[in-house]
Design an enzyme around this catalytic site. Sequence first.
Site, PDB file in Angstrom:
ATOM      1  N   CYS A 107       2.883   6.698  -1.373  1.00 22.52           N
ATOM      2  CA  CYS A 107       2.244   7.978  -1.031  1.00 22.52           C
ATOM      3  C   CYS A 107       3.165   9.144  -1.393  1.00 22.52           C
ATOM      4  CB  CYS A 107       1.807   7.996   0.439  1.00 22.52           C
ATOM      5  SG  CYS A 107       0.613   9.323   0.751  1.00 22.52           S
ATOM      6  N   HIS A 211      -1.626   3.407   0.839  1.00 19.48           N
ATOM      7  CA  HIS A 211      -0.706   2.955   1.892  1.00 19.48           C
ATOM      8  C   HIS A 211      -0.804   1.440   2.070  1.00 19.48           C
ATOM      9  CE1 HIS A 211       1.058   6.613   3.594  1.00 19.48           C
ATOM     10  NE2 HIS A 211      -0.066   7.214   3.260  1.00 19.48           N
ATOM     11  N   GLU A 213       1.259  -0.581   3.282  1.00 16.66           N
ATOM     12  CA  GLU A 213       1.836  -1.049   4.553  1.00 16.66           C
ATOM     13  C   GLU A 213       0.803  -1.105   5.668  1.00 16.66           C
ATOM     14  OE1 GLU A 213       2.057   1.983   3.449  1.00 16.66           O
ATOM     15  OE2 GLU A 213       1.912   3.363   5.155  1.00 16.66           O
TER      16      GLU A 213
END
Length: 239
Positions: A107, A211, A213
């Site tokens: 990001c 994202h 994660e």
Amino acid sequence: MPPIIAVTATTEVIRDVLRVRVNEAYTRALTEVGLVPFVIPPLPSAAAADAIRAVDGLLLTGGEDLAPDRYGQEAHPTVDVHVGRDESEIALCLAAMAQGIPTLAICRGIQVVNVALGGTLIQDIPSQRPNALDHDPRVERSDRVHDVSVAADSLLAAALEADRLVANSSHHQALDRVADGLRVTACAPDGVIEGAEFTDPRWWMLAVQWHPEELIATPEPWDRNLFAAFARAVHERRG
Ligand code: MN
């Protein structure tokens, strides 16, 4: 010793105290693939370059916008900056590049790498690319909201084990002019850049605008695969 990964954090006033903060999803995604996260607060550039010497990998995390004077522009009114983070993360990025430290940029991280290497950003997608998709919808951070096509011959596709996926999206900026040394390897259907990588194999650097994660617990394996590929790159460099 398992590999140590520098994870960049921000500072934020929480309950009246300025604190160092990073989303737990990043550190959990690393521990899930056997990597040990070391959280790095914003540091002066010399200290940031020193920190890189102590680690095996670098994870550049999401967050604030880069100050547009870093790429020679006046700030759009929507831009929200943290200049101490900019100094620290640009120094971390350049030190990691110089030493070939495997780097995963997420990001804000893809934007840090592009600006560190001389590129520019779209400062505000909704106002500067009015025909673009909504890249910051009001949904859960783990909701996959738009398609991403990935160059089939890229390191990113090999890492994801896919050349198309559906990603989450929580950004109002994106890469504009791409820095020398970077290759765009993923795009949304509207052309917004969603992935890039370094073209010289001496620096394993994969960057994504979404994202991953937040997506490691979803049924689809792409984002788990990306963190596993990062772990492999870190182990390969250590020999
Ligand atoms: Mn997006």
